[in-house]
Design a protein around this motif. Structure first.
Motif, PDB file in Angstrom:
ATOM      1  N   TRP A 256     -37.890 -20.340  10.685  1.00 40.55           N
ATOM      2  CA  TRP A 256     -38.196 -19.688  11.959  1.00 40.55           C
ATOM      3  C   TRP A 256     -36.907 -19.410  12.709  1.00 40.55           C
ATOM      4  N   ASN A 257     -36.695 -18.154  13.070  1.00 36.70           N
ATOM      5  CA  ASN A 257     -35.542 -17.795  13.882  1.00 36.70           C
ATOM      6  C   ASN A 257     -36.031 -17.596  15.316  1.00 36.70           C
ATOM      7  N   ASP A 258     -35.696 -18.569  16.155  1.00 31.60           N
ATOM      8  CA  ASP A 258     -36.231 -18.567  17.511  1.00 31.60           C
ATOM      9  C   ASP A 258     -35.646 -17.418  18.340  1.00 31.60           C
ATOM     10  N   ASP A 259     -34.385 -17.073  18.078  1.00 31.70           N
ATOM     11  CA  ASP A 259     -33.756 -15.991  18.848  1.00 31.70           C
ATOM     12  C   ASP A 259     -34.403 -14.650  18.544  1.00 31.70           C
ATOM     13  N   HIS A 260     -34.667 -14.412  17.263  1.00 32.37           N
ATOM     14  CA  HIS A 260     -35.276 -13.128  16.877  1.00 32.37           C
ATOM     15  C   HIS A 260     -36.803 -13.160  16.980  1.00 32.37           C
ATOM     16  N   GLY A 261     -37.360 -14.360  17.135  1.00 26.31           N
ATOM     17  CA  GLY A 261     -38.815 -14.489  17.243  1.00 26.31           C
ATOM     18  C   GLY A 261     -39.519 -14.096  15.962  1.00 26.31           C
ATOM     19  N   GLU A 262     -38.917 -14.439  14.803  1.00 21.65           N
ATOM     20  CA  GLU A 262     -39.582 -14.087  13.541  1.00 21.65           C
ATOM     21  C   GLU A 262     -39.317 -15.136  12.460  1.00 21.65           C
ATOM     22  N   THR A 263     -40.200 -15.155  11.448  1.00 19.78           N
ATOM     23  CA  THR A 263     -39.988 -16.052  10.319  1.00 19.78           C
ATOM     24  C   THR A 263     -39.202 -15.295   9.250  1.00 19.78           C
ATOM     25  N   TYR A 264     -38.533 -16.066   8.370  1.00 20.87           N
ATOM     26  CA  TYR A 264     -37.785 -15.430   7.274  1.00 20.87           C
ATOM     27  C   TYR A 264     -37.990 -16.247   6.002  1.00 20.87           C
ATOM     28  N   LEU A 265     -37.866 -15.573   4.863  1.00 23.27           N
ATOM     29  CA  LEU A 265     -38.125 -16.224   3.580  1.00 23.27           C
ATOM     30  C   LEU A 265     -37.044 -17.248   3.245  1.00 23.27           C
ATOM     31  N   MET A 266     -37.434 -18.475   2.882  1.00 21.20           N
ATOM     32  CA  MET A 266     -36.470 -19.477   2.424  1.00 21.20           C
ATOM     33  C   MET A 266     -36.559 -19.635   0.897  1.00 21.20           C
ATOM     34  N   ARG A 267     -37.773 -19.890   0.409  1.00 25.51           N
ATOM     35  CA  ARG A 267     -37.920 -19.992  -1.053  1.00 25.51           C
ATOM     36  C   ARG A 267     -39.375 -19.749  -1.437  1.00 25.51           C
TER      37      ARG A 267
END
Ligand SMILES: [Zn+2]
Length: 481
Positions: A256-267
Motif C-alpha cells: 500500500w502506497n499511502d501517498d499515492h493512495g493505491e496498492t501495488y504488486l509485490m509478488r
C-alpha cells in the motif's frame, strides 16, 4: 451500484506488553538505542536455548478469553523457517497447528462507522490467536539498511479473523474494536506508530448471491486504520474494474502506497513460501490446567462494548456519550465511580464530557493525575440538583475544584457562592436591575418580550450569579406586569 460483494479478513499482529522478551530475559522496551537490549538468545546465536515467557503466555490467553476463543489446554511452539536479514537464526519461533486460542469472535457495529454511516451490530469470527517472536526491525537508509535487534524476540500475537467483513467500515470497526480490547485487557499498547500493532488485509470480490469466494488478494503492512480503510476501498474498486473488464484476477500480495493512495504488486502466488514448520525441539509443550485458565478468566476486566451497553441501560445516557466516556479506560472507570455514587448519573456524564474532558485536554493532564475525585463531581451535581448553587456558578466551582482539588461544598462555603433562594433577597436584586435599566423596561412593557432575557442577565449580574434563576424570571415578570 456495486454489483460485487467484498469478502474481507484481517491478520493483525500485536506486540505483547511484558517486562522481558519472549524467550530471553532482555527487556521488552521500545525506544532504546539500537542493539542495546540484546543477548545471545535474541541475536540468534547457535547453541542458545529459549525459555518461554510465562507473562506473555498468560496475556495470549487473556486475549483469547476476551475475544471468546477456546483456550487449548495443550499447545506448542513450532519453527517457521525462512531466510531474511531480520531473522538471524533463519527461523522464527511461532505456532502452527496448536495455537493457544481458536474459534472466537469480536462484536462490531451498533454506532456510526468510520465513513459516518450507521454500522449494524454483528460478530466477526476469530479463527485463531497464536504467540510468536517478533523479528528484528530493519530500517532502510538510502544505500544501506540497519537491523535493530532490540525488537528481536519481543512477544507478538498474531490474530487471524474469519473472512466475515463486507466493507471498509467493518474492517475499520474490527481494528478499532480489537485495539480497544487489547488495551483494556492490558495485553498491549497497540501504538501503531511504534509498530506495536500491524495489519494485513485479505480481500476478494464475488457477485452478490454467489457462495464461492473470489480470488484472494493480500495487502501487506498497513500502518494505520485509516490506511486499511483506504486500501480496502481502493482494492474493491480496482478488483471490480478488472472483473468488469472480463479479466481473471491472480492470487497475489500487494503493498500500500499511502501517498499515492493505491496498492501495488509485490509478488504472485508462484513465489509463495513453504515455511517447513516443525515443532521446536528446544521447547516443551505448554500445558495449561483448567484451574489456571479459569483464574485468568476471573481476572478479566469488563469489555468496553459491554461497558457501553451497561452505561446506556443503568445511567440513561446516550450511546454516543457512552462511546466518548469509554474511549479511554481510565476515563471510563473514573466516570463509573462518579456516576455510581450519584442520583443523577446523566448529569454526571454531561459534566464529565463537557467540563472534565475539556479541562483535561486544555491542561494536558492525564485522568490519573486529575485533581478532582469522582465522588467530588457527584457532590457538585447534587449541590446543583438541591438548588444550593446554579449551573453557571457550578462551572466556576468545578474549575476551582480542578485547580485545587478542594471539595465543592467547601468552595461554595468559603467563597459565599450559595444560591440566593430567598424571595425577599432576590426581589431586591430584581429592583436594582429594573432601576438601572429603564430603557429596556420600557421596551418590555411596549411588548418586546425578548428583552426579558437581557433583564434576567442583569439581575444575575447584580447578584453576582447567585440568584435562583427560576425566582428571578418569576419575580421579574411579576414586577413588570
Ligand atoms: Zn535477549
Amino acid at each position: 451500484m456495486m454489483k460485487y460483494e467484498a469478502v474481507i479478513g484481517l491478520e493483525v499482529h500485536v506486540q505483547v506488553r511484558t517486562r522481558s522478551k519472549m524467550f530471553c530475559s532482555c527487556p521488552n522496551r521500545f525506544g532504546a538505542e539500537p542493539n542495546t537490549l540484546v543477548c545471545p538468545v535474541c541475536l540468534g546465536y547457535p547453541g542458545t536455548l529459549p525459555v518461554p515467557n510465562h507473562e506473555a503466555i498468560v496475556k495470549a490467553v487473556r486475549a483469547g478469553l476476551l475475544t471468546h476463543c477456546k483456550i487449548a489446554e495443550v499447545s506448542k511452539f513450532d519453527r517457521k523457517s525462512y531466510f531474511y536479514p531480520d531473522l538471524a537464526k533463519n527461523y522464527q519461533i511461532s505456532q502452527y497447528d496448536m495455537p493457544f486460542c481458536t474459534g472466537g469472535y469480536l462484536e462490531i457495529g451498533g454506532g456510526k462507522g468510520f465513513s459516518g454511516q450507521d454500522l449494524a451490530e454483528r460478530q466477526v469470527g476469530i479463527t485463531r490467536i497464536h504467540l510468536e517472536e517478533d523479528p528484528a526491525k530493519l530500517t532502510h537508509f538510502g544505500k544501506f539498511t540497519g537491523a535493530d535487534f532490540n525488537r528481536s524476540g519481543v512477544p507478538l500475537l498474531e490474530i487471524v479473523s474469519e473472512p466475515d467483513m463486507r466493507s471498509a467500515d467493518e474492517a475499520y470497526a474490527y481494528l478499532t474494536g480489537l485495539k480497544e480490547i487489547m488495551r483494556y485487557g492490558g495485553i498491549g499498547d497497540c501504538d501503531m506508530e511504534k509498530g506495536q500493532m500491524r495489519c494485513d488485509v485479505n480481500i476478494s470480490l464475488r457477485p452478490f448471491g454467489q457462495k464461492e469466494f473470489g480470488t484472494k488478494i493480500e495487502i501487506k503492512n498497513l500502518n494505520s486504520f485509516r490506511a486499511a480503510h483506504r486500501a480496502v476501498e481502493y482494492e474493491m474498486a480496482r478488483q471490480a474494474e478488472e472483473l468488469d473488464a472480463g479479466h481473471t484476477l491472480r492470487q497475489e500480495t500487494r503493498g500500500w502506497n499511502d501517498d499515492h493512495g493505491e496498492t501495488y504488486l509485490m509478488r504472485t502466488k508462484e513465489e509463495a513460501h513453504d515455511y517447513r514448520y516443525f515443532p521446536d525441539p528446544d521447547l516443551m509443550e505448554v500445558r495449561l490446567s483448567k484451574e489456571e485458565i479459569e483464574s485468568i478468566r476471573a481476572s478479566l476486566p469488563e469489555l468496553p462494548e459491554a461497558m457501553r451497553r451497561r452505561m446506556v441501560a443503568d445511567y440513561g445516557i446516550s450511546r454516543y456519550d457512552a462511546e466518548v466516556l469509554t474511549a479511554d479506560q481510565d476515563v471510563a472507570s473514573w466516570f463509573d465511580r462518579a456516576a455510581a455514587g450519584s442520583d443523577a448519573p446523566k448529569q454526571v456524564a454531561n459534566w464529565t464530557i463537557s467540563e472534565l474532558l475539556r479541562l483535561l485536554g486544555e491542561t494536558k493532564t492525564a485522568i490519573a493525575d486529575c485533581p478532582v475525585k469522582p465522588e467530588q463531581l457527584a457532590s457538585l451535581v447534587a449541590l446543583i440538583a438541591k438548588g444550593v448553587i446554579n449551573n453557571r456558578i457550578g462551572k466556576d466551582v468545578f474549575a476551582e475544584m480542578f485547580r485545587t482539588g478542594t471539595a465543592p461544598d467547601e468552595i461554595v462555603k468559603s467563597k459565599g457562592l450559595a444560591q440566593v433562594n430567598d424571595d425577599g433577597a432576590v426581589a431586591a436584586f430584581v429592583d436594582q436591575a429594573i432601576a438601572a435599566n429603564p430603557a429596556q423596561v420600557e421596551q418590555f412593557k411596549a411588548g418586546n418580550a425578548k428583552v426579558l432575557q437581557f433583564l434576567v442577565g442583569q439581575v444575575m449580574k447584580v447578584s453576582r450569579g447567585k440568584a435562583n434563576p427560576q425566582s428571578v424570571v418569576a419575580l421579574l415578570k411579576e414586577k413588570l406586569q
